[in-house]
Design a protein around this motif. Structure first.
Motif, PDB file in Angstrom:
ATOM      1  N   VAL A 214      42.309  40.044  47.576  1.00  0.00           N
ATOM      2  CA  VAL A 214      42.190  39.320  46.316  1.00  0.00           C
ATOM      3  C   VAL A 214      41.960  40.293  45.163  1.00  0.00           C
ATOM      4  N   GLY A 215      42.557  39.966  44.004  1.00  0.00           N
ATOM      5  CA  GLY A 215      42.298  40.720  42.787  1.00  0.00           C
ATOM      6  C   GLY A 215      41.327  39.943  41.924  1.00  0.00           C
ATOM      7  N   VAL A 216      40.441  40.658  41.222  1.00  0.00           N
ATOM      8  CA  VAL A 216      39.400  40.014  40.422  1.00  0.00           C
ATOM      9  C   VAL A 216      39.432  40.564  39.005  1.00  0.00           C
ATOM     10  N   ASP A 217      39.550  39.663  38.026  1.00  0.00           N
ATOM     11  CA  ASP A 217      39.465  40.041  36.617  1.00  0.00           C
ATOM     12  C   ASP A 217      38.120  39.563  36.083  1.00  0.00           C
TER      13      ASP A 217
ATOM     14  N   LEU B 264      40.192  34.951  39.739  1.00  0.00           N
ATOM     15  CA  LEU B 264      40.787  35.522  40.941  1.00  0.00           C
ATOM     16  C   LEU B 264      42.304  35.429  40.875  1.00  0.00           C
ATOM     17  N   SER B 265      42.959  36.304  41.626  1.00  0.00           N
ATOM     18  CA  SER B 265      44.424  36.289  41.662  1.00  0.00           C
ATOM     19  C   SER B 265      44.956  35.024  42.302  1.00  0.00           C
ATOM     20  N   THR B 266      44.091  34.253  42.954  1.00  0.00           N
ATOM     21  CA  THR B 266      44.485  32.956  43.514  1.00  0.00           C
ATOM     22  C   THR B 266      44.549  31.870  42.445  1.00  0.00           C
TER      23      THR B 266
ATOM     24  N   ARG C 253      33.059  37.878  52.073  1.00  0.00           N
ATOM     25  CA  ARG C 253      33.215  37.248  53.376  1.00  0.00           C
ATOM     26  C   ARG C 253      34.648  36.773  53.618  1.00  0.00           C
ATOM     27  N   GLU C 254      35.317  36.279  52.567  1.00  0.00           N
ATOM     28  CA  GLU C 254      36.620  35.643  52.730  1.00  0.00           C
ATOM     29  C   GLU C 254      37.793  36.592  52.554  1.00  0.00           C
ATOM     30  N   ASN C 255      37.530  37.854  52.174  1.00  0.00           N
ATOM     31  CA  ASN C 255      38.625  38.800  51.935  1.00  0.00           C
ATOM     32  C   ASN C 255      38.315  40.145  52.569  1.00  0.00           C
ATOM     33  N   GLN C 256      39.333  40.747  53.184  1.00  0.00           N
ATOM     34  CA  GLN C 256      39.161  42.075  53.749  1.00  0.00           C
ATOM     35  C   GLN C 256      39.096  43.128  52.648  1.00  0.00           C
ATOM     36  N   THR C 257      39.864  42.903  51.566  1.00  0.00           N
ATOM     37  CA  THR C 257      39.901  43.846  50.450  1.00  0.00           C
ATOM     38  C   THR C 257      39.735  43.097  49.140  1.00  0.00           C
ATOM     39  N   VAL C 258      38.864  43.597  48.271  1.00  0.00           N
ATOM     40  CA  VAL C 258      38.655  43.050  46.939  1.00  0.00           C
ATOM     41  C   VAL C 258      39.022  44.147  45.945  1.00  0.00           C
ATOM     42  N   VAL C 259      39.892  43.822  44.978  1.00  0.00           N
ATOM     43  CA  VAL C 259      40.343  44.805  43.994  1.00  0.00           C
ATOM     44  C   VAL C 259      39.790  44.418  42.629  1.00  0.00           C
ATOM     45  N   ILE C 260      39.116  45.372  41.956  1.00  0.00           N
ATOM     46  CA  ILE C 260      38.546  45.119  40.635  1.00  0.00           C
ATOM     47  C   ILE C 260      38.909  46.261  39.697  1.00  0.00           C
ATOM     48  N   GLU C 261      38.640  46.066  38.399  1.00  0.00           N
ATOM     49  CA  GLU C 261      38.854  47.111  37.409  1.00  0.00           C
ATOM     50  C   GLU C 261      37.594  47.958  37.239  1.00  0.00           C
ATOM     51  N   ASP C 262      37.782  49.227  36.881  1.00  0.00           N
ATOM     52  CA  ASP C 262      36.671  50.120  36.569  1.00  0.00           C
ATOM     53  C   ASP C 262      36.321  49.943  35.096  1.00  0.00           C
ATOM     54  N   LEU C 263      35.605  48.857  34.780  1.00  0.00           N
ATOM     55  CA  LEU C 263      35.299  48.541  33.386  1.00  0.00           C
ATOM     56  C   LEU C 263      34.231  49.463  32.827  1.00  0.00           C
ATOM     57  N   ALA C 264      34.435  49.948  31.607  1.00  0.00           N
ATOM     58  CA  ALA C 264      33.455  50.791  30.924  1.00  0.00           C
ATOM     59  C   ALA C 264      32.506  49.892  30.152  1.00  0.00           C
ATOM     60  N   VAL C 265      31.540  49.314  30.863  1.00  0.00           N
ATOM     61  CA  VAL C 265      30.649  48.328  30.258  1.00  0.00           C
ATOM     62  C   VAL C 265      29.873  48.925  29.089  1.00  0.00           C
ATOM     63  N   ARG C 266      29.420  50.172  29.231  1.00  0.00           N
ATOM     64  CA  ARG C 266      28.611  50.796  28.176  1.00  0.00           C
ATOM     65  C   ARG C 266      29.378  50.837  26.848  1.00  0.00           C
ATOM     66  N   ASN C 267      30.690  51.097  26.920  1.00  0.00           N
ATOM     67  CA  ASN C 267      31.486  51.124  25.690  1.00  0.00           C
ATOM     68  C   ASN C 267      31.779  49.722  25.175  1.00  0.00           C
ATOM     69  N   LEU C 268      31.994  48.788  26.101  1.00  0.00           N
ATOM     70  CA  LEU C 268      32.325  47.427  25.696  1.00  0.00           C
ATOM     71  C   LEU C 268      31.181  46.755  24.953  1.00  0.00           C
ATOM     72  N   VAL C 269      29.942  47.008  25.380  1.00  0.00           N
ATOM     73  CA  VAL C 269      28.825  46.323  24.747  1.00  0.00           C
ATOM     74  C   VAL C 269      28.549  46.833  23.338  1.00  0.00           C
ATOM     75  N   LYS C 270      29.207  47.911  22.913  1.00  0.00           N
ATOM     76  CA  LYS C 270      29.080  48.376  21.544  1.00  0.00           C
ATOM     77  C   LYS C 270      29.802  47.451  20.578  1.00  0.00           C
ATOM     78  N   ASN C 271      30.751  46.671  21.110  1.00  0.00           N
ATOM     79  CA  ASN C 271      31.470  45.691  20.305  1.00  0.00           C
ATOM     80  C   ASN C 271      30.576  44.466  20.142  1.00  0.00           C
ATOM     81  N   ARG C 272      30.002  44.282  18.957  1.00  0.00           N
ATOM     82  CA  ARG C 272      29.016  43.216  18.756  1.00  0.00           C
ATOM     83  C   ARG C 272      29.596  41.828  18.982  1.00  0.00           C
ATOM     84  N   ARG C 273      30.889  41.670  18.773  1.00  0.00           N
ATOM     85  CA  ARG C 273      31.493  40.347  18.917  1.00  0.00           C
ATOM     86  C   ARG C 273      31.491  39.870  20.368  1.00  0.00           C
ATOM     87  N   VAL C 274      31.539  40.801  21.306  1.00  0.00           N
ATOM     88  CA  VAL C 274      31.601  40.387  22.707  1.00  0.00           C
ATOM     89  C   VAL C 274      30.404  40.875  23.519  1.00  0.00           C
TER      90      VAL C 274
END
Length: 323
Positions: A185-188, A197-199, A219-240
């Motif tokens: 499964v892919g996760v955004d 989820l990609s489902t 439990r339900e997936n052998q492989t889970v795919v996620i993005e390497d999000l740069a949370v520290r940079n994202l939280v500098k954006n006050r709108r989000v």
């Protein structure tokens, strides 16, 4: 291969009047000791330029108990007070390592009311928990059982803003890998939804849904795919920033990592610059700028996309390249 892991189990409990009074006193003493030690560490660092060790703080606590002003500290269990000093030590270690801000004083009104007891400060017998300075065990609501044969190593008691009492019991548990399966499964990670989820499934943000859904993902997936999000940079954006903090993206990844390790699953992390939202999952065409308020769009090939579902599908497709 099975492994031993530490896990915390949280339960409601209903104290007697005497137990509630004892815990209230303990909470107050824990806050006072933490604040006094923080004040002393700050003074020494400001005037002398040196750091105060845990041993020095512990010795200071012993001296405080012998003064008329603070003799009442000796009336509560000493273990939660020592644990408060250990937590302060950890807070300073994180500060000096630039992992956290300078430790803040605990407020009487806003700080969490809690006390931590290690093994020498409670008795666990026949499934009943009795804290130091108490004659009777806590009346715990066992919403789920502890693992068979588990022996608590640390107990943390707390009370929330509306007066509910909780006890967190830390135990060691044997974790056995799950049987291999073929699901992937892919996760955004999103702002409106915690996860898409990609489902096509979307998981809302309410806190009580998070842990259950993340555990089910592993439990339900052998492989889970996620993005390497740069949370520290994202939280500098006050709108989000607030939405990102509420969604707890960093905590989500951390939990997926250790759950996958526990159960013999695979967590694949793709590059943070991968344009998952702007790439058409049907034909591969790359769209130009896409503001956050664009939640669905149509590609020139005719495919219509939900922004988050499309991103999850692209994350899933990109996963094999990152292995």
């Amino acid at each position: 291969m099975a492994q031993i892991a530490k896990r915390t189990y949280r339960y409601r409990f209903h104290p007697t009047v005497e137990q509630a009074d004892e815990l209230a006193r303990t909470f107050g003493c824990v806050r006072l000791v933490y604040n006094r030690a923080l004040e002393e560490r700050t003074r020494v660092y400001t005037l002398e330029g040196r750091r105060v060790s845990y041993t020095e703080s512990s010795a200071a606590l012993t001296r405080w108990k012998k003064t008329p002003e603070l003799a009442f500290l000796g009336a509560v269990s000493s273990v939660p007070l020592q644990q408060a000093l250990r937590h302060l030590q950890a807070a300073f270690a994180n500060f000096f390592a630039r992992r956290a801000r300078y430790p803040a004083f605990k407020s009487r009104k806003r700080s969490r009311l809690s006390a931590e007891y290690t093994r020498s400060a409670f008795r666990w017998r026949d499934g009943r928990l009795t804290l130091a300075k108490m004659d009777a065990p806590l009346e715990i609501v066992w919403s789920r059982p502890l693992p068979e044969g588990a022996e608590p190593s640390t107990v943390t008691v707390s009370r929330d803003a509306v007066g509910r009492w909780f006890v967190c019991i830390l135990v060691e548990e044997t974790i056995r890998p799950l049987e291999p399966i073929t699901n992937v499964v892919g996760v955004d990670a999103g702002i409106i939804a915690l996860m898409t989820l990609s489902t096509g499934e979307k998981v809302a943000n309410p806190r009580h849904e998070r842990r259950d859904r993340r555990t089910r993902l592993v439990r339900e997936n052998q492989t889970v795919v996620i993005e390497d999000l740069a949370v520290r940079n994202l939280v500098k954006n006050r709108r989000v920033a607030r939405a990102i903090s509420d969604a707890s993206w960093r905590q989500m990844r951390s939990m997926l990592e250790y759950k996958a390790a526990w159960y013999g699953r695979e967590l694949v992390v793709i590059d943070r610059w991968f344009p998952s939202s702007k790439l058409c999952s049907a034909c591969g065409a790359l769209r130009g700028e896409m503001p956050l308020d664009v939640r669905d769009w149509r590609c020139a090939c005719g495919a219509r996309h939900d922004r988050d579902v499309n991103a999850a599908e692209n994350i899933l497709a990109a996963g094999p390249a990152e292995r």
